[in-house]
Structure formats: structure tokens, C-alpha cells
Write a protein that holds these residues in place. Structure first.
Motif, PDB file in Angstrom:
ATOM      1  N   SER A 117       0.795  -1.329   0.025  1.00  0.00           N
ATOM      2  CA  SER A 117       0.006   0.214  -0.023  1.00  0.00           C
ATOM      3  C   SER A 117       0.835   1.293  -0.037  1.00  0.00           C
ATOM      4  CB  SER A 117      -0.831   0.006   1.184  1.00  0.00           C
ATOM      5  OG  SER A 117      -1.840  -0.841   1.300  1.00  0.00           O
ATOM      6  N   SER A 118       1.941   1.217   0.844  1.00  0.00           N
ATOM      7  CA  SER A 118       2.810   2.378   0.791  1.00  0.00           C
ATOM      8  C   SER A 118       3.812   2.787  -0.466  1.00  0.00           C
ATOM      9  CB  SER A 118       3.705   2.331   2.028  1.00  0.00           C
ATOM     10  OG  SER A 118       4.674   1.460   1.760  1.00  0.00           O
ATOM     11  N   ARG A 119       3.625   1.728  -1.329  1.00  0.00           N
ATOM     12  CA  ARG A 119       4.226   1.877  -2.876  1.00  0.00           C
ATOM     13  C   ARG A 119       3.206   2.091  -3.535  1.00  0.00           C
ATOM     14  NH1 ARG A 119       9.324  -0.030  -2.469  1.00  0.00           N
ATOM     15  NH2 ARG A 119       9.948  -0.997  -0.499  1.00  0.00           N
ATOM     16  N   GLY A 120       1.882   2.106  -3.399  1.00  0.00           N
ATOM     17  CA  GLY A 120       0.710   2.441  -4.108  1.00  0.00           C
ATOM     18  C   GLY A 120       0.582   1.444  -5.247  1.00  0.00           C
ATOM     19  N   TRP A 121       0.882   0.087  -4.706  1.00  0.00           N
ATOM     20  CA  TRP A 121       0.480  -0.920  -5.389  1.00  0.00           C
ATOM     21  C   TRP A 121      -0.975  -1.562  -4.780  1.00  0.00           C
ATOM     22  CZ3 TRP A 121       5.616  -4.335  -4.365  1.00  0.00           C
ATOM     23  CH2 TRP A 121       6.652  -3.693  -5.007  1.00  0.00           C
ATOM     24  N   SER A 122      -1.619  -2.122  -5.648  1.00  0.00           N
ATOM     25  CA  SER A 122      -3.005  -2.570  -5.421  1.00  0.00           C
ATOM     26  C   SER A 122      -2.901  -4.352  -4.996  1.00  0.00           C
ATOM     27  CB  SER A 122      -3.879  -2.474  -6.756  1.00  0.00           C
ATOM     28  OG  SER A 122      -5.172  -3.006  -6.473  1.00  0.00           O
ATOM     29  N   VAL A 123      -3.277  -4.541  -3.998  1.00  0.00           N
ATOM     30  CA  VAL A 123      -3.644  -5.908  -3.749  1.00  0.00           C
ATOM     31  C   VAL A 123      -4.852  -6.361  -3.778  1.00  0.00           C
ATOM     32  CG1 VAL A 123      -3.162  -7.558  -1.603  1.00  0.00           C
ATOM     33  CG2 VAL A 123      -1.743  -5.509  -1.858  1.00  0.00           C
ATOM     34  N   LYS A 124      -5.004  -7.288  -4.849  1.00  0.00           N
ATOM     35  CA  LYS A 124      -6.210  -7.942  -5.174  1.00  0.00           C
ATOM     36  C   LYS A 124      -6.391  -9.218  -5.001  1.00  0.00           C
ATOM     37  CE  LYS A 124      -6.476  -4.536  -9.132  1.00  0.00           C
ATOM     38  NZ  LYS A 124      -6.649  -4.481 -10.651  1.00  0.00           N
ATOM     39  N   LEU A 125      -7.494  -9.722  -4.416  1.00  0.00           N
ATOM     40  CA  LEU A 125      -7.984 -11.099  -4.251  1.00  0.00           C
ATOM     41  C   LEU A 125      -8.430 -11.762  -5.676  1.00  0.00           C
ATOM     42  CD1 LEU A 125      -8.432 -13.498  -2.344  1.00  0.00           C
ATOM     43  CD2 LEU A 125     -10.634 -12.888  -2.300  1.00  0.00           C
ATOM     44  N   ALA A 126      -7.793 -12.804  -6.118  1.00  0.00           N
ATOM     45  CA  ALA A 126      -7.989 -13.291  -7.585  1.00  0.00           C
ATOM     46  C   ALA A 126      -7.721 -12.311  -8.590  1.00  0.00           C
ATOM     47  CB  ALA A 126      -9.378 -14.030  -7.482  1.00  0.00           C
ATOM     48  N   GLY A 127      -6.950 -11.238  -8.446  1.00  0.00           N
ATOM     49  CA  GLY A 127      -6.710 -10.514  -9.585  1.00  0.00           C
ATOM     50  C   GLY A 127      -7.813  -9.685  -9.663  1.00  0.00           C
ATOM     51  N   LEU A 128      -8.876  -9.787  -8.997  1.00  0.00           N
ATOM     52  CA  LEU A 128     -10.229  -9.020  -9.209  1.00  0.00           C
ATOM     53  C   LEU A 128     -10.821  -7.915  -8.181  1.00  0.00           C
ATOM     54  CD1 LEU A 128     -12.397 -11.670 -10.901  1.00  0.00           C
ATOM     55  CD2 LEU A 128     -10.645 -10.008 -12.187  1.00  0.00           C
ATOM     56  N   LEU A 129     -10.793  -8.497  -7.056  1.00  0.00           N
ATOM     57  CA  LEU A 129     -11.361  -7.882  -5.770  1.00  0.00           C
ATOM     58  C   LEU A 129     -10.225  -6.945  -5.087  1.00  0.00           C
ATOM     59  CD1 LEU A 129     -13.874  -7.388  -3.980  1.00  0.00           C
ATOM     60  CD2 LEU A 129     -13.176  -9.366  -2.755  1.00  0.00           C
ATOM     61  N   PRO A 130     -10.242  -5.689  -5.192  1.00  0.00           N
ATOM     62  CA  PRO A 130      -9.111  -5.019  -4.636  1.00  0.00           C
ATOM     63  C   PRO A 130      -9.464  -4.786  -3.038  1.00  0.00           C
ATOM     64  CG  PRO A 130     -10.651  -3.421  -5.751  1.00  0.00           C
ATOM     65  CD  PRO A 130     -11.245  -4.901  -6.032  1.00  0.00           C
ATOM     66  N   TYR A 131      -8.274  -5.082  -2.523  1.00  0.00           N
ATOM     67  CA  TYR A 131      -8.205  -4.709  -1.028  1.00  0.00           C
ATOM     68  C   TYR A 131      -8.081  -3.431  -0.723  1.00  0.00           C
ATOM     69  CZ  TYR A 131      -7.834  -9.934  -0.003  1.00  0.00           C
ATOM     70  OH  TYR A 131      -7.986 -11.172   0.414  1.00  0.00           O
ATOM     71  N   PRO A 132      -8.554  -2.912   0.302  1.00  0.00           N
ATOM     72  CA  PRO A 132      -8.369  -1.460   0.663  1.00  0.00           C
ATOM     73  C   PRO A 132      -6.651  -1.280   1.118  1.00  0.00           C
ATOM     74  CG  PRO A 132      -9.229  -2.458   2.670  1.00  0.00           C
ATOM     75  CD  PRO A 132      -9.355  -3.352   1.461  1.00  0.00           C
ATOM     76  N   SER A 133      -6.331   0.077   0.635  1.00  0.00           N
ATOM     77  CA  SER A 133      -4.975   0.456   1.156  1.00  0.00           C
ATOM     78  C   SER A 133      -4.894   0.564   2.533  1.00  0.00           C
ATOM     79  CB  SER A 133      -4.469   1.847   0.372  1.00  0.00           C
ATOM     80  OG  SER A 133      -3.200   2.247   0.839  1.00  0.00           O
ATOM     81  N   ILE A 134      -3.943   0.161   3.326  1.00  0.00           N
ATOM     82  CA  ILE A 134      -3.879   0.233   4.709  1.00  0.00           C
ATOM     83  C   ILE A 134      -2.624   1.006   5.167  1.00  0.00           C
ATOM     84  CG2 ILE A 134      -4.977  -2.103   5.216  1.00  0.00           C
ATOM     85  CD1 ILE A 134      -2.396  -3.434   5.737  1.00  0.00           C
ATOM     86  N   SER A 135      -1.944   1.756   4.262  1.00  0.00           N
ATOM     87  CA  SER A 135      -0.989   2.781   4.669  1.00  0.00           C
ATOM     88  C   SER A 135      -0.990   3.792   3.527  1.00  0.00           C
ATOM     89  CB  SER A 135       0.474   2.098   4.915  1.00  0.00           C
ATOM     90  OG  SER A 135       1.171   1.389   3.813  1.00  0.00           O
ATOM     91  N   PRO A 136      -0.589   4.888   3.850  1.00  0.00           N
ATOM     92  CA  PRO A 136      -0.735   6.017   2.879  1.00  0.00           C
ATOM     93  C   PRO A 136       0.639   5.802   1.652  1.00  0.00           C
ATOM     94  CG  PRO A 136      -0.506   6.899   4.828  1.00  0.00           C
ATOM     95  CD  PRO A 136      -0.530   5.661   5.058  1.00  0.00           C
ATOM     96  N   VAL A 137       0.231   6.191   0.460  1.00  0.00           N
ATOM     97  CA  VAL A 137       1.181   5.986  -0.454  1.00  0.00           C
ATOM     98  C   VAL A 137       2.395   7.060   0.009  1.00  0.00           C
ATOM     99  CG1 VAL A 137       1.929   6.322  -2.847  1.00  0.00           C
ATOM    100  CG2 VAL A 137      -0.100   5.231  -2.300  1.00  0.00           C
ATOM    101  N   GLY A 138       3.748   6.468   0.043  1.00  0.00           N
ATOM    102  CA  GLY A 138       5.168   7.064   0.507  1.00  0.00           C
ATOM    103  C   GLY A 138       5.269   7.074   1.843  1.00  0.00           C
TER     104      GLY A 138
END
Length: 184
Positions: A117-138
Motif C-alpha cells: 500500500s505504501s508503494r501505491g501497489w494494488s493488492v487484489k484477491l484473485a486479481g479482481l477484488l481490490p483490498y483497501p490500502s492500509i498505509s498511505p502512499v509514500g
């Protein structure tokens, strides 16, 4: 050492884990194995690294692992197996080891997620369902979480080794059916 009677051994097997618990256990085993293999072979992550190739796979497997561990914990809390007939000392060691395993199985992926999340990367379940960011970018804290994620992964591996050693101890030294409680 006293041998267990057939009735006691049958009871031990009957009080084992149900099919859902076994499935979730072995799913987590497969996902953790994949994560360690991917983690050891993927390139180092530096500033400006893109989430491609093995890094993308690590994120995807990690997202699946988070979901599987949550399901496993919920199932475990709502579907308790019968107790294994072991000594109070072994029961305590088992409870502590399992508690630490569950804790590590939550903390290690969440720290990796915070780093992503801090890198601005998206974490997605099965490549489809995005998880929320849990730390600010940067976020410098989010970046540090990546280092802690790596260190605690080694602690998780040690706990897994202890868990496997305990299962093998039951099977080959005590010669009881504790291991069979989780086998398909």
C-alpha cells in the motif's frame, strides 16, 4: 509407554478436524509454500520497483492467503474439534504453538500488504477484488513494514518447522493418532 486401546484410538480419530478445517489447513500450507518459493526467487524490492512478474504473483498469493487465514480463523472459532488425549504439557505446547502460528499468519501478510500500500501497489484477491490500502502512499512506516515482513516471515518458517516437528513427534515417537486428525 501404555498403548491406547482401539476404542480410545477410534475416539481420537472421531474428534479430529472436519473436512472444511482440513481443507483450509492444507490450502494455507500450499499458499505459504508458494509464498516462500516466490519470495525467495523474486527480485529485491527497491524504490521504483514495479509490481510485475514474481512480485505480482507474491501480491496475489498473499491476498489469497489473507482471505484463507481469515476464513480459517473464523471456522476454527466456530467449529472446535474435540481435544486430543495428550498430556497437559503437550496440550499447552500445542496451544502456544498454534496461537503463535495464527498470529504470524495474520501479521506477516498484513505487514506485506501495508508495504504494498505504501508503494501505491494494488493488492487484489484473485486479481479482481481490490483490498483497501492500509498505509498511505509514500509512508516511511509502510516501507519499514516490508523489512519487518521479511524478518517475521523467517519467524513464521521457524514456527512451521516446530509445528511439523510436533506432528512427526506424535506420529513416530508417541505413535498416537494426533497427526491423523488433520490428514484427509
Amino acid at each position: 509407554m501404555r498403548m491406547q486401546s482401539v476404542d480410545t484410538r477410534s475416539h481420537l480419530y472421531a474428534t479430529g478436524y472436519d473436512g472444511v478445517a482440513k481443507f483450509l489447513h492444507w490450502l494455507v500450507v500450499v499458499l505459504i509454500t508458494a509464498q516462500f518459493i516466490i519470495g525467495w526467487t523474486m527480485p529485491d524490492i527497491h524504490k521504483g520497483t514495479r509490481p510485475e512478474g514474481l512480485i505480482a504473483w507474491h501480491l496475489g498469493v498473499g491476498a489469497t492467503l489473507v482471505a484463507a487465514v481469515i476464513l480459517r480463523i473464523v471456522w476454527r472459532l466456530t467449529h472446535r474439534p474435540g481435544p486430543a488425549p495428550v498430556s497437559p504439557l503437550l496440550r499447552t505446547v500445542s496451544h502456544v504453538t498454534h496461537g503463535l502460528l495464527y498470529l504470524a499468519l495474520v501479521i506477516v501478510p498484513v505487514l506485506g500488504w501495508a508495504n504494498a500500500s505504501s508503494r501505491g501497489w494494488s493488492v487484489k484477491l484473485a486479481g479482481l477484488l481490490p483490498y483497501p490500502s492500509i498505509s498511505p502512499v509514500g509512508s516511511s512506516v509502510g516501507h519499514e513494514m516490508g523489512d519487518i515482513h521479511g524478518y517475521l516471515a523467517w519467524a513464521l518458517l521457524a514456527l512451521i518447522g516446530l509445528h511439523v516437528a510436533g506432528a512427526l513427534y506424535h506420529r513416530f515417537v508417541l505413535k498416537d493418532l494426533v497427526l491423523q486428525r488433520m490428514l484427509p
